[in-house]
Design a protein around this motif. Structure first.
Motif, PDB file in Angstrom:
ATOM      1  N   ASP A 103      26.413  54.272  25.789  1.00  0.00           N
ATOM      2  CA  ASP A 103      25.477  54.989  26.663  1.00  0.00           C
ATOM      3  C   ASP A 103      25.599  54.516  28.115  1.00  0.00           C
ATOM      4  O   ASP A 103      25.544  55.313  29.049  1.00  0.00           O
ATOM      5  N   LEU A 104      25.758  53.204  28.285  1.00  0.00           N
ATOM      6  CA  LEU A 104      25.892  52.655  29.634  1.00  0.00           C
ATOM      7  C   LEU A 104      27.179  53.162  30.290  1.00  0.00           C
ATOM      8  O   LEU A 104      27.179  53.529  31.472  1.00  0.00           O
ATOM      9  N   ASP A 106      28.648  55.990  29.611  1.00  0.00           N
ATOM     10  CA  ASP A 106      28.422  57.404  29.924  1.00  0.00           C
ATOM     11  C   ASP A 106      27.650  57.546  31.234  1.00  0.00           C
ATOM     12  O   ASP A 106      27.979  58.398  32.072  1.00  0.00           O
ATOM     13  N   ARG A 107      26.620  56.721  31.406  1.00  0.00           N
ATOM     14  CA  ARG A 107      25.814  56.813  32.625  1.00  0.00           C
ATOM     15  C   ARG A 107      26.633  56.452  33.852  1.00  0.00           C
ATOM     16  O   ARG A 107      26.570  57.127  34.892  1.00  0.00           O
ATOM     17  N   LYS A 108      27.427  55.395  33.755  1.00  0.00           N
ATOM     18  CA  LYS A 108      28.251  54.976  34.894  1.00  0.00           C
ATOM     19  C   LYS A 108      29.315  56.035  35.194  1.00  0.00           C
ATOM     20  O   LYS A 108      29.632  56.301  36.357  1.00  0.00           O
ATOM     21  N   GLU A 110      28.959  59.282  34.615  1.00  0.00           N
ATOM     22  CA  GLU A 110      28.227  60.393  35.253  1.00  0.00           C
ATOM     23  C   GLU A 110      27.983  60.103  36.731  1.00  0.00           C
ATOM     24  O   GLU A 110      28.115  60.999  37.576  1.00  0.00           O
ATOM     25  N   ASP A 111      27.619  58.869  37.052  1.00  0.00           N
ATOM     26  CA  ASP A 111      27.381  58.502  38.449  1.00  0.00           C
ATOM     27  C   ASP A 111      28.651  58.665  39.271  1.00  0.00           C
ATOM     28  O   ASP A 111      28.634  59.229  40.368  1.00  0.00           O
ATOM     29  N   HIS A 141      22.405  59.100  41.435  1.00  0.00           N
ATOM     30  CA  HIS A 141      23.794  58.919  40.987  1.00  0.00           C
ATOM     31  C   HIS A 141      24.587  58.096  42.001  1.00  0.00           C
ATOM     32  O   HIS A 141      25.379  57.219  41.630  1.00  0.00           O
TER      33      HIS A 141
END
Length: 200
Positions: A103-104, A106-108, A110-111, A141
């Motif tokens: 998940d981390l 994926d978030r990075k 996306e940013d 982001h």
């Protein structure tokens, strides 16, 4: 506005960037995305919902920059208030990583993608640059991506809390680290002014 973010109506932020700055930011973001790696695609026929719960890695990354971006959740066994020994902390960190690192990542990812897309959507002002306008979502982001870029570059430069800024400012122009140091300091200034625009 040149070189620093300023608040704009509606809760966003804007900054004037020249062509070189746009190119550097985009290049750094693409390199960060390559370092983080692509998203895992579900196997053909696999339930997409099941893929969301696929356990991630249990060991920390070998690359120091990735290890900085994805640190262990449980730190120093000698730290204050720690009643666990080193093996227990390693086991806790391993288990935590299995369920959070994907998940981390994926978030990075996306940013970083959001940063690249907003830069690609810029239209030139006719003076070799453009004014980047970010929505409140874009700002979040960008903050994440700027932070990750600084952590990565800082790790490559072996920056510690003790030498933050001081020694870096005094590097001679002949030092091969100088361009990376300049990018690190510039990203820090961008990040700081973006944070300021988001404060009430």
């Amino acid at each position: 506005m040149a070189g620093r973010f300023e608040a704009i109506p509606g809760g966003g932020a804007a900054v004037a960037l020249d062509e070189v700055e746009i190119s550097i930011l985009r290049s750094l973001a693409v390199q960060l995305l390559e370092l983080i790696g692509p998203a895992d695609e579900p196997a053909q026929g696999e339930d997409p919902l099941a893929a969301l719960f696929t356990p991630g890695p249990s060991e920390p990354p070998a690359d120091p920059a990735l290890a900085r971006l994805f640190p262990d959740a449980y730190g120093d066994p000698e730290g204050p208030g720690s009643g666990a020994d080193e093996e227990e902390l390693k086991e806790y960190s391993s288990e935590f990583r299995r369920f959070t690192e994907n998940d981390l990542r994926d978030r990075k990812r996306e940013d970083g993608v959001a940063l690249v897309r907003t830069l690609d959507a810029l239209t030139a002002t006719g003076e070799g640059g453009a004014v980047l306008k970010l929505t409140p979502d874009d700002c979040r982001h960008w903050l994440g991506a700027l932070n990750d870029l600084r952590l990565t570059i800082g790790t490559r430069l072996e920056v510690t809390d003790e030498d933050e800024g001081g020694e870096l400012y005094r590097l001679p122009d002949s030092d091969p680290r100088k361009p990376m140091v300049m990018a690190y300091l510039w990203l820090g200034a961008l990040q700081e002014t973006l944070v300021e625009t988001l404060m009430p």
